[in-house]
Design a protein around this motif. Structure first.
Motif, PDB file in Angstrom:
ATOM      1  N   GLY A  87     122.075  43.524  72.002  1.00 47.15           N
ATOM      2  CA  GLY A  87     122.973  44.065  73.858  1.00 47.15           C
ATOM      3  C   GLY A  87     124.326  45.116  72.984  1.00 47.15           C
ATOM      4  N   VAL A  97     120.264  45.644  81.213  1.00 51.15           N
ATOM      5  CA  VAL A  97     120.338  44.388  80.286  1.00 51.15           C
ATOM      6  C   VAL A  97     118.890  44.040  80.637  1.00 51.15           C
ATOM      7  CG1 VAL A  97     121.773  42.048  80.640  1.00 51.15           C
ATOM      8  CG2 VAL A  97     122.644  44.801  80.453  1.00 51.15           C
ATOM      9  N   HIS A 139     124.486  40.020  76.805  1.00 49.90           N
ATOM     10  CA  HIS A 139     123.464  41.326  77.261  1.00 49.90           C
ATOM     11  C   HIS A 139     125.443  41.984  78.345  1.00 49.90           C
ATOM     12  CE1 HIS A 139     120.382  41.566  74.327  1.00 49.90           C
ATOM     13  NE2 HIS A 139     120.912  41.660  73.985  1.00 49.90           N
TER      14      HIS A 139
END
Length: 146
Positions: A87, A97, A139
């Motif tokens: 992330g 993401v 994330h």
């Protein structure tokens, strides 16, 4: 994963979950498994694991379940440590993401593994989906904090 590697992985899991004293056979090789109560496990690995369990009591079975749950939680914690690093990498490099292609590959891989281990592939894929959903949320949180 070849039979020998899969069996070594299985031995490691068995050592985490219960104590054994016996052996496993994989690809013609005999592999020791420590400290087993003789009546608890007979496992011969020939393509697919064939298990015969004779557990002495409900408490013994519950202790095994507790140990397996401990191992699952420990592995999930490690997985989330790695996915958190992913992330930060994505956020630092302006990457999206979500990665639908990677997710599809993971679901396919998990289903194949599930078939190898005799687990319902849809169940395993569903669990992976829950894990991925949590990873995506984390994330997104990481991306917003940058």
């Amino acid at each position: 994963m070849d039979d020998f590697s899969a069996t070594k992985t299985l031995i490691q899991l068995l050592r985490m979950t219960q104590q054994f004293d016996g052996f496993l056979v994989a690809g013609g090789r005999q592999l020791p498994v420590d400290a087993m109560k003789r009546s608890q496990l007979l496992l011969v690995y020939s393509g697919k694991a064939k298990r015969s369990w004779s557990v002495e009591s409900l408490d013994d079975m519950r202790k095994s379940i507790d140990n397996i749950d401990n191992a699952i939680v420990a592995m999930l914690a490690e997985r989330f440590k790695v996915t958190n690093r992913v992330g930060y990498f994505k956020a630092n490099n302006n990457l999206p993401v979500k990665d639908p292609e990677r997710e599809a590959i993971q679901h396919s891989r998990i289903k194949e593994l599930s078939n190898q281990y005799g687990l319902d592939p849809e169940l395993a894929s569903s669990i992976l989906g829950q894990v991925i959903d949590e990873v995506v949320l984390k994330h997104q949180e990481i991306a917003r904090s940058r």
